[in-house]
Design an enzyme around this catalytic site. Structure first.
Site, PDB file in Angstrom:
ATOM      1  N   LYS A   1       0.821  -1.216   0.000  1.00 36.61           N
ATOM      2  CA  LYS A   1       0.000   0.000   0.000  1.00 36.61           C
ATOM      3  C   LYS A   1       0.851   1.260   0.000  1.00 36.61           C
ATOM      4  CE  LYS A   1      -4.395  -1.540   1.852  1.00 36.61           C
ATOM      5  NZ  LYS A   1      -5.410  -1.355   2.897  1.00 36.61           N
TER       6      LYS A   1
ATOM      7  N   LYS B   1      -8.746  -8.886 -10.469  1.00 36.83           N
ATOM      8  CA  LYS B   1      -9.752  -9.063  -9.422  1.00 36.83           C
ATOM      9  C   LYS B   1     -10.881  -8.050  -9.586  1.00 36.83           C
ATOM     10  CE  LYS B   1      -8.760  -9.803  -4.872  1.00 36.83           C
ATOM     11  NZ  LYS B   1      -7.946  -9.933  -3.649  1.00 36.83           N
TER      12      LYS B   1
ATOM     13  N   LYS C   1     -13.362  -2.333  -6.382  1.00 35.64           N
ATOM     14  CA  LYS C   1     -14.177  -1.140  -6.172  1.00 35.64           C
ATOM     15  C   LYS C   1     -13.645   0.033  -6.966  1.00 35.64           C
ATOM     16  CE  LYS C   1     -11.870   0.124  -1.818  1.00 35.64           C
ATOM     17  NZ  LYS C   1     -10.748   0.900  -2.258  1.00 35.64           N
TER      18      LYS C   1
END
Ligand code: TRP
Length: 341
Positions: free
Chosen positions: A111, A194, A197
């Site tokens: 991240k 994947k 969102k």
């Protein structure tokens, strides 16, 4: 006694992957366990969030829990920031966990990326707050996806070190509950990515708030290939080898989605549709997806139109949550030698 704790971040656009990978399992666990499900808003702000969206997204996750069938009276649903005991215990754990432990966390590395120096301290300490979430309730079991296994290991390390350093068995060593055949839901437009969102195309995912017509439309538009559907001989020892999956990622993704929604074995689903045309399979998949997801989307829309009701659920949940965590915090303060009473 067995007690379940799990958390979902309010970061928007809950989709089929969140439902099949987490929320549906939460619903099932409530039959067997005493469950606490938490909307982890304090975790969300480890990266920048728009305040109004954060509020909305917190209600959206709550609505998803309710619409999917979690009973808020039998269980506890709360948002993390409403029970200050999470953050308070996290401070104590900051003083237990070692820098070396956090430096091994792969999710932080991913991240923070190349801009590590610019990541928030909160993002770095994220797994410590997660341990506090769990241990403030002395939860014995935590349902999580594969990606959270390392964080749960850290939680166990913190519990162990705390107990060891103070010579008292205060915290349980929490067990992960990793669900069988991890449901990896891929994008409807590109079966190698994947479902996410943040994909700019809304047609890449089925959102939990989508109504019946939208669910049907997205499946109709989902990418396929010109061949008929593959059969069970694609499997080796019951598993789909990655190199086989890579030959027809969209086909295998839609079949896996069908299997998950129907609660059937993947091998049985492959046998059922072997040699069939996509047009036929898509009609069956659409009917199933609409019947499972349509009512959830409708109920979420209804709940989101009534934020006061949702907020009441969270308020009531936080009050009951705090009744569990306060004695734990009192015990911890006493063990550590912090004067509170
Ligand atoms: N880190 C988890 C995730 O992103 C969310 C989370 C926060 C959590 N606290 C938790 C999960 C405690 C389980 C238990 O998925």
């Amino acid at each position: 006694m067995k007690r379940i704790f799990s958390g979902v971040q309010p970061t928007g656009n809950l989709h089929l992957g969140n439902y099949l990978g987490a929320i549906r399992n939460f619903v099932r666990l409530q039959e067997e366990f005493d469950c606490i499900y938490c909307v982890v808003d304090l975790h969300a702000i480890t990266v920048a969030q728009d305040p109004a969206e954060l509020t909305h997204n917190t209600r959206e996750v709550t609505a998803a829990f309710l619409a999917a069938g979690i009973d808020p009276r039998k269980n506890i649903i709360l948002n993390q920031s409403r029970n200050p005991d999470h953050a308070e215990l996290a401070w104590i754990f900051n003083c237990i966990a070692r820098l070396g432990w956090l430096n091994r966390m792969t999710q932080f590395k991913e991240k923070a990326g190349k801009h590590r120096e610019n990541a928030s301290v909160g993002l770095y300490a994220y797994p410590i707050l997660m341990a506090a979430d769990i241990l403030a309730y002395k939860a014995t079991h935590v349902p999580v996806g594969e990606d959270q296994k390392q964080h749960l290991e850290l939680c166990r390390d913190i519990a162990q070190k705390f107990n060891h350093d103070y010579g008292r068995e205060v915290f349980p060593i929490t067990e992960p509950l990793i669900f069988g055949a991890a449901t990896r839901v891929m994008s409807l437009r590109d079966g190698t990515n994947k479902m996410s969102k943040s994909d700019p195309s809304d047609y890449s995912r089925i959102n939990m708030t989508d109504d019946r017509d939208t669910v049907a439309l997205k499946i109709r538009k989902a990418k396929t290939d010109p061949e008929v559907l593959p059969g069970p001989d694609s499997l080796a020892d019951g598993l789909l080898p990655p190199e086989v999956e890579a030959t027809r990622p969209e086909a295998f993704n839609l079949l896996a989605i069908y299997a998950a929604l129907a609660d059937k074995d993947f091998a049985d689903v492959l046998a059922e549709f072997e040699g069939k045309e996509f047009s036929f399979f898509k009609t069956v998949l659409t009917d199933l997806a609409v019947s499972v997801l349509g009512p959830i989307g409708g109920e979420m829309q209804r709940l989101l139109a009534d934020p006061d009701y949702v907020d009441d659920i969270l308020r009531d949940g936080a009050e009951r949550a705090r009744a569990i965590t306060q004695p734990v915090i009192d015990e911890v303060m006493d063990v550590v030698g912090l004067l509170r009473s």
